[in-house]
Structure formats: structure tokens, C-alpha cells
Design a protein around this motif. Sequence first.
Motif, PDB file in Angstrom:
ATOM      1  N   TYR A 140       0.826  -1.199   0.000  1.00 20.76           N
ATOM      2  CA  TYR A 140       0.000   0.000   0.000  1.00 20.76           C
ATOM      3  C   TYR A 140       0.865   1.255   0.000  1.00 20.76           C
ATOM      4  O   TYR A 140       0.543   2.231  -0.661  1.00 20.76           O
ATOM      5  CB  TYR A 140      -0.926  -0.002   1.218  1.00 20.76           C
ATOM      6  N   THR A 143       1.810   2.191  -3.333  1.00 21.48           N
ATOM      7  CA  THR A 143       0.779   2.886  -4.104  1.00 21.48           C
ATOM      8  C   THR A 143       0.790   4.379  -3.795  1.00 21.48           C
ATOM      9  O   THR A 143       0.415   5.192  -4.634  1.00 21.48           O
ATOM     10  CB  THR A 143      -0.605   2.286  -3.764  1.00 21.48           C
ATOM     11  N   ALA A 154      -3.832  -3.037  -8.669  1.00 23.35           N
ATOM     12  CA  ALA A 154      -4.763  -4.151  -8.881  1.00 23.35           C
ATOM     13  C   ALA A 154      -6.020  -3.714  -9.613  1.00 23.35           C
ATOM     14  O   ALA A 154      -7.093  -4.283  -9.431  1.00 23.35           O
ATOM     15  CB  ALA A 154      -5.120  -4.788  -7.548  1.00 23.35           C
ATOM     16  N   SER A 155      -5.900  -2.671 -10.435  1.00 18.47           N
ATOM     17  CA  SER A 155      -7.060  -2.267 -11.221  1.00 18.47           C
ATOM     18  C   SER A 155      -6.579  -1.770 -12.581  1.00 18.47           C
ATOM     19  O   SER A 155      -5.389  -1.545 -12.772  1.00 18.47           O
ATOM     20  CB  SER A 155      -7.846  -1.171 -10.495  1.00 18.47           C
ATOM     21  N   ALA A 156      -7.498  -1.601 -13.501  1.00 19.18           N
ATOM     22  CA  ALA A 156      -7.141  -1.085 -14.821  1.00 19.18           C
ATOM     23  C   ALA A 156      -7.069   0.441 -14.768  1.00 19.18           C
ATOM     24  O   ALA A 156      -7.386   1.053 -13.738  1.00 19.18           O
ATOM     25  CB  ALA A 156      -8.180  -1.539 -15.839  1.00 19.18           C
ATOM     26  N   ASP A 157      -6.642   1.046 -15.846  1.00 20.78           N
ATOM     27  CA  ASP A 157      -6.615   2.503 -15.944  1.00 20.78           C
ATOM     28  C   ASP A 157      -7.990   3.071 -15.592  1.00 20.78           C
ATOM     29  O   ASP A 157      -9.012   2.563 -16.070  1.00 20.78           O
ATOM     30  CB  ASP A 157      -6.253   2.881 -17.390  1.00 20.78           C
ATOM     31  N   TYR A 244      -2.469 -14.828  -4.396  1.00 19.30           N
ATOM     32  CA  TYR A 244      -2.685 -13.437  -3.963  1.00 19.30           C
ATOM     33  C   TYR A 244      -2.340 -13.311  -2.476  1.00 19.30           C
ATOM     34  O   TYR A 244      -2.880 -14.031  -1.643  1.00 19.30           O
ATOM     35  CB  TYR A 244      -4.144 -13.050  -4.233  1.00 19.30           C
ATOM     36  N   SER A 355     -15.060  -5.203  -8.150  1.00 22.04           N
ATOM     37  CA  SER A 355     -13.885  -4.349  -7.958  1.00 22.04           C
ATOM     38  C   SER A 355     -12.887  -4.428  -9.118  1.00 22.04           C
ATOM     39  O   SER A 355     -12.202  -3.464  -9.397  1.00 22.04           O
ATOM     40  CB  SER A 355     -13.153  -4.736  -6.673  1.00 22.04           C
ATOM     41  N   LYS A 356     -12.774  -5.578  -9.749  1.00 24.10           N
ATOM     42  CA  LYS A 356     -11.817  -5.698 -10.848  1.00 24.10           C
ATOM     43  C   LYS A 356     -12.449  -5.263 -12.160  1.00 24.10           C
ATOM     44  O   LYS A 356     -11.899  -4.464 -12.895  1.00 24.10           O
ATOM     45  CB  LYS A 356     -11.357  -7.156 -10.999  1.00 24.10           C
ATOM     46  N   PRO A 360     -13.668  -0.314  -9.336  1.00 20.80           N
ATOM     47  CA  PRO A 360     -12.799  -0.503  -8.171  1.00 20.80           C
ATOM     48  C   PRO A 360     -13.225   0.352  -6.981  1.00 20.80           C
ATOM     49  O   PRO A 360     -13.007  -0.026  -5.838  1.00 20.80           O
ATOM     50  CB  PRO A 360     -11.427  -0.059  -8.682  1.00 20.80           C
TER      51      PRO A 360
END
Lengths: 514, 514
Positions: A140, A143, A154-157, A244, A355-356, A360
Motif C-alpha cells: 500500500y 501505491t 490491482a485495477s485497470a486505468d 494473492y 472491484s476488478k 474498483p
Amino acid sequence: MQYSYLELAQLLISQIQSEQYRVGERLPSVRTLAKMYQLSPSTAVRCYRHLENQGFINAQSKSGMYVADWKLLYSQNYSLQAKAGLYSSSGAIQLPRNKAAMVLTQQPSPKGDAHHNKHRIAPPVYEELMSLQHRMSQLYELTEQPLKWQLHLASADPNWYACKKLAQLLKQALVVHPHLLGQYPNGSGWPELKQALSQWMRSFGLDLSENELLITNGSTEATSLALQAVAQPGDCIAVESPVYFGVLQTIEKLGLKAIEIPCNAGTGLSLEALKYALEHQGSIKAVVAMSSFQNPTGSCMPDSHKKKLLKLIGKHQIMLIEDDVFGDLSHQVERPTPIKVWDKHERVIYIGSCSKSLAPGFRIGWIAGGRYHAAIKSLKLSYSLVSPLLEQVALAEFIKGGDMALHLRQLRQRLASNVGLAVKAVAQYFPYGTKVISPAGGWWLWLELPLSISSLSLLKLAIANSISFTPGMVFTNTGKFNHHLRINYARPWVEIEMALQKLGQLAHQQSTNH
Amino acid sequence: MQYSYLELAQLLISQIQSEQYRVGERLPSVRTLAKMYQLSPSTAVRCYRHLENQGFINAQSKSGMYVADWKLLYSQNYSLQAKAGLYSSSGAIQLPRNKAAMVLTQQPSPKGDAHHNKHRIAPPVYEELMSLQHRMSQLYELTEQPLKWQLHLASADPNWYACKKLAQLLKQALVVHPHLLGQYPNGSGWPELKQALSQWMRSFGLDLSENELLITNGSTEATSLALQAVAQPGDCIAVESPVYFGVLQTIEKLGLKAIEIPCNAGTGLSLEALKYALEHQGSIKAVVAMSSFQNPTGSCMPDSHKKKLLKLIGKHQIMLIEDDVFGDLSHQVERPTPIKVWDKHERVIYIGSCSKSLAPGFRIGWIAGGRYHAAIKSLKLSYSLVSPLLEQVALAEFIKGGDMALHLRQLRQRLASNVGLAVKAVAQYFPYGTKVISPAGGWWLWLELPLSISSLSLLKLAIANSISFTPGMVFTNTGKFNHHLRINYARPWVEIEMALQKLGQLAHQQSTNH
């Protein structure tokens, strides 16, 4: 009440943030400030110095103190804006001078400041990434770093999600249900969301009624509830390896023991190894598996493997906790079939999440607990009571209105278009001997570097070059995967290509150094 | 794919709900419907009969099937709208004929329907209210009943909350942060919310910095995290008795043991009894206490008691988990001081929430974990990872903009104005011997009925008369409080007065019957 310099600073920060003092505006002189709050001038000076260190104000020699462009500062320190900003077309972000200095030099600062600085820009402690206890919080911290290419996310743009449409549906929900915020949510989830999910899942063969579903705070809560329902402290849980890291931490916090079963980047969980473990380890109560597009390997079990796994857990009378959060992100026309579809004996606990794939920013997951459903519902009441309804109402409309199908089509196309390029780029830019398998869904690339390169050393070098990724060793408790890394390629291709090129160069450097 | 009658019904329901067929519109004839979906006419007939039973359509003899006023139906079956509807000025709600019949007679229905009906209108199983395992879900079932006066609810009248302002701030948040929904939340909470809370709490003497706060999914998650941080399975936790049933269930799920310490309606937790328990029971690891306006008694510990409690836990080197969710709802000008204010040794874990005072529809709580803060933060990652940001952003603005102070002033005035009337009404309408103490904050009235009246029998009678309350026995594991009941008086006075009058009559009936 007499303010300390820190209290006064906090007060001024809140006034600046609420724009009582606007960016560029001149602040009261030291003398005036001291008078206003009945403080000594030296306290006022300390307060301003603190604010300057924090980047909220600028001193202009002789003419006084002015409110700095603090929103820029925020955009680097807090992940939410940071992530939005980092991928803007403008490229590198300018750090305010003093802030940049802090990042680079980590100079000791007075105690009061240390607290604030730590919160905002503490770099990850690389050694703590090894510790199960600390690795999530350290990731974290990663991030929160002002990095240009955050390939560990853990997410897309953000631009690849239907934020506008979701915002519109949230607004609509507030109009249609004017009392939504003034009432306690109740029960196991918004009925219309459960209906919509039920119908959606039927489109890929999964027949779950509303009554079989419970809405949770994301898949994390769902997994935690499922584990608590099926196992007692001291029991063993079989997981994929690599897996994970969040699952490992949840298992550990619950007093359970993770048994790591090899998972390969092609066909996923090794059934042979699992069979062996089940025959030799009596206390395994459940298997947790991401059967479609596993995190981190991207592997997808063929249907035949999925069916065999179901038989195996049936034979040993244990449960399967199937985490299907990436299932919707197939790169091909067909979505893989969840194991739950073939589950005739309620032995599969099925977990999904938005979320994915969808949003998110929503924390909405769902669980169908099979024979443990009642126990899971009861546990949920003890852990978080209920999930908020606002997002559930919007998500229901999103699915019912057909927006989900549309959004997924776009997202899957984007991922499919990136994956081939990413695999090629790895082959082109990374040292000879680097291994990668092209996944058929999701957004992870699981790289195995040559033995001469440690992914942790590479991470240190990468972060100094404004790139992050997730080092392989955090996906296990065994000490393996020191030469592996996980990369998220769900960003505009130009960015991913630049990052992979740069990262490849750094890997070459590492390789030569050894 | 060939639809079953239930699948087709589900499809039509979703079309009706998305207003592809509007209220009053005529639906296809049985013959046309059968043709459209390539089904037998008898399946189409079954489908329409099901929809009619569900209240979504009306048959008009000879002229065909029409979409019914199904929104009305929803407003009775789902607590969310139900609660809004029940307190409208129009008084009693008209149930659609067939629905009302189901409520009253609970006739057996075909298997397919039974599932749906169960979900929607299952009455509480009174015996299960006794069971720790089931009482929460049974109380939830109570909320889903179409009752006129739901005095068991845990929130104020929806119109007493600033729903409009909050909705406006949510919309604003979506504009200001266009990527909010497209990104994973990160860290321990929205920094501006933590700042705002920090400043707010300072207004009543509680000095907690941002770094000392973690945002949670309501106080339920906060309590669960705190208990897990301080105790191991098998340990004992001292709680007030009577105590909020959710705490008892959480303690039990965690494998802990609740030690019930008497709590009186005046000065709260008995320190003498707690002292005795601590001296005679070695394994008590923490005390959970609602020191200001306890649920259910409404008691508030005097400052002197609070300080003594702090000393006592210090002496025994255990922790205090202080649940302050009702602290803001004082009926007097001064808000009571939380024990945390005097905590010099980080022995108090402080919990707050917006669910009672500000917005029941948000699931936002906060916790300052004292010496266990790091452990609590780490546990949160395993249980729900992070809390959604949207509501946090809006709440931060609500507090910063001064709306919280304004809203609380109004809410507190309303409560203060009702409480005296409610106590007087109890004296006037309830049987001789009924005891009640007027609380100085919150919205609970804790009644002790004469010994001849069982509150569970009264509840059965009350529900048949469209009134609910919470029977005393759910607030303990000891089997006590069978003659007690908890009532929420946070509704417009005319409603509360009617309900108390009616309930008093029923209590008189019970009293005479014995």
C-alpha cells in the motif's frame, strides 16, 4: 484555548483546504497571526515553517507568506488523485522542491512533522515485504509513492471504467430513493442487485437464485467469511502457489494454516499435488482457488481440470472456495465456466466482485455459500452488519440496463489488445532467459527472470526510476519466487511499453552487475 | 434457451421494473407470450399467475393482464422503502389484497413461490429471538414486516436526517473526483475525512490526530477488529448487561466469552460489579462499554464514574473498548465527554460512527486503537481491505461545511422534545408498576413491565397490531430481562404517542389475562 504551533498549523491547513485562503493569496504576517491567536511570534514562525515544509505555503522573501498550489501536492501524496494524475498525458509530475527533497533524502525532521511525513510519503520498507504481517501495508505504501508507472496496482486505468455512467446512476439512485441515506440498510443485499446478478450469471450458465446470494464488502470480506464458516483455528487451507498475498494474510489472521499447492501459468492448480496433499494432510478443510485467470499467474484451468477438482474435493468431503473475480475478463469471445456451474452437492462457495471488472471504487462483492450459506450470512452480521445500499442500487441499474455487457466488451478488447504486445515487449526488452506465458484473460503478466536477477533488487532500482511492480516473493510463504515478478498491463499501451522497455533495461543492468 | 415459467416471470419482472412495461400497461396475451418465447400456453399461464401472486400484474376479466402498481408493493416488502412509506402522513398502508392475505394467513404456496415469499415476508420466529445465533436475523425479519409502527428500529425517522444535503455532497464528490469510482481506495481512510473528524472531536476535547484514526465499515466492523486485536479465542470480555445484542453475537463468533456486568438505566456500568469480576475472573482482556447513552438503557456514566473506570482498567492492565456512537445525541447543551479524553496510556480504543447521528445509509465508522492501532489496521486489510471512498468524501465535506453541527442541533432538539412526552405517555398508558427512567441522550426508552407481563408475549400481540419493539431478553445471554422492552422514540411525536397508547392498551390486556 492556546494553540500549539501544530494545532494552529492544522487550523490553517483546514482554512486553506476549505479555500478561506485561496491559492496564491497572502497570509497574515507573523505579527498579525500571533496577535490573532494570542501566541508568541516564535510560535507563529514555527507554524508557518511547518506549513512551508508541508508544502501548503510559500515564503516570498520580504513580501510575506502565500498559499502554495497545495492541490498539486495532494495529487502526489494521496493515491486517489495520484493515480488519476500519474497517467495523465502530461508525463512526469513536478514535485514541489521541498517535497522532492524529502522524498529523495529522507532527512530527519522535528517529531511533529515526522508523523505527517511518514503518513504521506513513507517509502516501502523492502525487508518488510518479506513479512506476511507487513507485506500488504508495504504494498500500500508503494501505491502512495509518486511514481510514474505503477505496474503493481490491482485495477485497470481509471479511464477504462464507466465512471461517468456509474456516477449518473448513483445520482439517479439518490433521486429515485430520496430516503436511501436516512435509513439503515437491511438484509442480505439490495434485492434488485441480487436479481440482476442472478440473471447476469445465468448468461454464463451459473444458476443462482437471489436467495443463494449475499452481498459483501468486496471479495476480501467474502473470502474471510467463507474461511471462517468452513474452518476452525488450527485447520489447514489449500491455496495456489503463487497466490494473492491477501489470501495468505487472511488465512494467517484467522489462525488457519495455508498449504501451498503449485499453480502453473498454463493450466493452474496442480491436481496431482493437491491429491497428494489431501491424502497426506488430514486437516485440510477447504481449497481456495481462482480457477479462471489466477492472480498472479493469469492461469485458467481447462474445464476438464475444473471438473476433476470438483470430484477431488467431493471425494475428500471438503469445500472449494472459488474466487471468480477475474472470470469476466476473458480475452476471448467465450467466458470460462466457473466450477460452481457443475456443483451438484453445494460443495463450492462461489465469490464474485465488481472491484476488478466494473468499479474498483465500489466495495461490492457477492458470495453464494452453498451448504454454508446460512452460517456465512450470520457471520456477516457480526463483522460488518450490512453493506451500504447506494452503490448496490447503482450497480443493479448498470447491469439491468445492459451497461455491464457493453463495458466488459470494451475492457476485454483493451486487455486482449495489450497482452500480445506486452509479451512481445518482454521478449524484446528483457534479458535472455526471462520466461513469460501469455494469459488468456485478466491483466497480470507473471515473469520469471534469469536466476542472476533478484526481483527485490530490481524493485529498488525500478522505484528509483519511477516504476513499481509486485515482487514474486510476496505471493508465497515458502521463500520461493525470488526471481519472479507480477506486472499489470491494463494501461494505455504507450505507457506500458515505455515502462517495460525501461524495466527491461534495468533488468539487464542487474544481470550485468552479477 | 427455453424458459421455465419462473425464468420467464423473472424476465418480465425485470422488464416491468425497468419500465419497458409501465404501470397500467396491457401485457401480451397468453397466446402471444407463448409464441414470443416459444413456450406452451400453459407455461405462459403459470408465468402470469405467478406474477399476479407476486403483485406485479392484475388480471382484468376478459380484457387481459395489466401491469399492477408494483412500486407500492415494493414499498411494503423491502425495508428501505417500507420504512419511508410507513411513516408517511397518509397513515395506514393499503396492502394489495393478495399480499395482505399472505401476510395474515401464511398459506402454503407452490414450491417456487415459497422461496420468494419467504424472502419477502417471513415473520420472525419468536423462539429464535432467544437464540444468540438467530436473534439478529430474526430482528431483521421484523424490519421487513409491513408494520405501521416499527419501534424496534435503530435509526431516527428518515426525514430527520439531512438526506438532501448528503445527496448533494455525493453528487459534488463525483464531479470533483471524476475517477473516484475507477480506482481502488487505498490506505486507512480518506485523509480529509480523518482531518475533519479529528477537528470535530477536538470540539469536545478529544484530541486524536489523523494518524490515530482508521475508517471502518461502521462501528460493527470497528468493534469486531478491536476485539480481535485485544483477545484470543477463549478469552473473556466484560460487557454491560443489558447490552446491544450485536456485541454478544460478535463476541461469540470470535470464540470469546461475554461476562455480563450489570448496567443501570441511571449511571450505567456498575463499577463495583466490574471490580469484583476483574478480581475473580483472570481472563478478562477488555471491557466493551457505551459510556454515553448506552444501548438499550440510555444510561450515561457521570464523569467521575468514567474516570474511575479508566483507573480500574489501568490497574488490571486490560483495554477499554469505548463505543461512542450515541455520544453526539445529547439532549442537553453539553455533549458528554468520552473516556478516551482522559486516556494517557493508550488503554482506550475509541469507536465512533455516522450511522446513528448522521446517515444510517452510509456505513462509515472510525476507530482510534490506542496501543493496538497498528494491529487493528492490519486486521482491517484481512477482513475488508478498505472502505469505499465516495461516502467518505461526502461526509468530510458535510463536517467541514458546518452541516454536521447544524444537523445535530436539530436532531438533538427533536429527541429532547420527544423524550419527556414519551416518559409521560408511558406513565399514562402503561399498567401500574411499569418502570422507566428518562434518558439524557439518544433515542432509547428502556421499560420494565410488571412481572405479570412477558415482553415476548406482548411482542406477539403487538405485531398482530402492527407495532414492533425489541424484547428485553435479546440484550443478554443470561435469560434475564423477560419483562423489559426497548423502544425507539425518534419519530414524529404523533406517531410515537399513538403507538405507545396502543402498546399500553395491549400491555393492560396481557396484565389482565394473567
